[in-house]
Enzyme design. Sequence first.
Site, PDB file in Angstrom:
ATOM      1  N   GLY A  46      35.069  50.042  28.429  1.00 20.44           N
ATOM      2  CA  GLY A  46      35.363  51.163  29.311  1.00 20.44           C
ATOM      3  C   GLY A  46      36.867  51.192  29.493  1.00 20.44           C
ATOM      4  O   GLY A  46      37.599  51.045  28.523  1.00 20.44           O
ATOM      5  N   SER A  48      39.786  49.249  31.571  1.00 21.60           N
ATOM      6  CA  SER A  48      39.925  48.036  32.385  1.00 21.60           C
ATOM      7  C   SER A  48      40.642  48.301  33.711  1.00 21.60           C
ATOM      8  O   SER A  48      40.281  47.697  34.730  1.00 21.60           O
ATOM      9  CB  SER A  48      40.647  46.945  31.596  1.00 21.60           C
ATOM     10  OG  SER A  48      41.889  47.405  31.122  1.00 21.60           O
ATOM     11  N   CYS A  78      35.499  44.074  25.054  1.00 21.89           N
ATOM     12  CA  CYS A  78      36.612  45.026  25.042  1.00 21.89           C
ATOM     13  C   CYS A  78      37.310  45.076  26.407  1.00 21.89           C
ATOM     14  O   CYS A  78      38.005  44.125  26.774  1.00 21.89           O
ATOM     15  CB  CYS A  78      36.098  46.384  24.580  1.00 21.89           C
ATOM     16  SG  CYS A  78      37.390  47.418  23.898  1.00 21.89           S
ATOM     17  N   HIS A 170      32.324  45.829  19.954  1.00 20.42           N
ATOM     18  CA  HIS A 170      31.172  46.325  20.725  1.00 20.42           C
ATOM     19  C   HIS A 170      29.848  46.107  19.993  1.00 20.42           C
ATOM     20  O   HIS A 170      29.325  47.056  19.390  1.00 20.42           O
ATOM     21  CB  HIS A 170      31.328  47.832  20.957  1.00 20.42           C
ATOM     22  CG  HIS A 170      32.462  48.219  21.831  1.00 20.42           C
ATOM     23  ND1 HIS A 170      32.331  48.397  23.185  1.00 20.42           N
ATOM     24  CD2 HIS A 170      33.757  48.458  21.543  1.00 20.42           C
ATOM     25  CE1 HIS A 170      33.487  48.742  23.712  1.00 20.42           C
ATOM     26  NE2 HIS A 170      34.381  48.786  22.738  1.00 20.42           N
ATOM     27  N   GLU A 172      27.024  46.135  21.177  1.00 21.85           N
ATOM     28  CA  GLU A 172      26.005  47.020  21.781  1.00 21.85           C
ATOM     29  C   GLU A 172      25.996  48.394  21.117  1.00 21.85           C
ATOM     30  O   GLU A 172      25.055  49.162  21.319  1.00 21.85           O
ATOM     31  CB  GLU A 172      26.236  47.144  23.306  1.00 21.85           C
ATOM     32  CG  GLU A 172      27.369  48.047  23.745  1.00 21.85           C
ATOM     33  CD  GLU A 172      28.771  47.460  23.569  1.00 21.85           C
ATOM     34  OE1 GLU A 172      28.899  46.358  22.994  1.00 21.85           O
ATOM     35  OE2 GLU A 172      29.740  48.116  23.989  1.00 21.85           O
TER      36      GLU A 172
HETATM   37  N1  GLN Z   1      41.604  50.387  25.895  1.00 23.48           N
HETATM   38  C1  GLN Z   1      40.701  50.037  26.959  1.00 23.48           C
HETATM   39  C2  GLN Z   1      41.439  49.286  28.072  1.00 23.48           C
HETATM   40  O1  GLN Z   1      42.562  48.919  27.903  1.00 23.48           O
HETATM   41  C3  GLN Z   1      39.559  49.204  26.431  1.00 23.48           C
HETATM   42  C4  GLN Z   1      38.752  50.018  25.449  1.00 23.48           C
HETATM   43  C5  GLN Z   1      37.292  49.705  25.398  1.00 23.48           C
HETATM   44  O2  GLN Z   1      36.749  49.025  26.275  1.00 23.48           O
HETATM   45  N2  GLN Z   1      36.610  50.274  24.434  1.00 23.48           N
HETATM   46  O3  GLN Z   1      40.891  49.068  29.113  1.00 23.48           O
END
Ligand code: GLN
Length: 190
Positions: A46, A48, A78, A170, A172
């Site tokens: 998501g 962060s 991620c 990912h 998932e």
């Molecule tokens: N680029 C997002 C971040 O810095 C992480 C991307 C992801 O979770 N797919 O939070």
Amino acid sequence: MNIGILGFQGAVIEHQRHIEKLGYEVVNVRYPEQLEDLDGIILPGGESTTMGKLLVRTGMMEPLRRKIESGLPVWGTCAGMILLAKELENDPQKHLAVMDICVRRNAYGTQIDSFDIMAEIPAVTKQTVPLVFIRAPYVTRVGENVEILCRIDGHIVAAREGNMLVTSFHPELTDDLAFHRYFTGMCVKS
Ligand code: GLN
């Protein structure tokens, strides 16, 4: 066994489907009280910065940090990896800061900020696994107790320190259950 998934945003339902396929119950975690009676928790991909703010606003940051420090198995995919890192190379704002790794956000830049690749990760499975990267971070430094599980082009994209697992990619978003099986294995043992 109850596996929590931090439910603020991101790839929540996709993780849920994989965990349920393995036969475990899922708790969509949005409140501190829900941290009780979990056998493990997934911090999904998501954004962060947003997830970090929501952890503070809901009063979950401190109790979640304590749970992890006292051994609750946790898997950050991620953005979840960014939440767990003790050090961020290109962001002054740390979040849970429990795992002895340094992470670079959006490490693949804009040209190849999303891609997928097959890889061998012997610690996790004998089969090759598909890895999907979406504006992914990677690990630029690990502490001495951190086991490196996978490198792609020299960059660390999966690692484990005791009860803490992180992946840049990912699982998932693929049909492969190997990483979810590996993580639920960590939860069973604890
Ligand atoms: N680029 C997002 C971040 O810095 C992480 C991307 C992801 O979770 N797919 O939070």
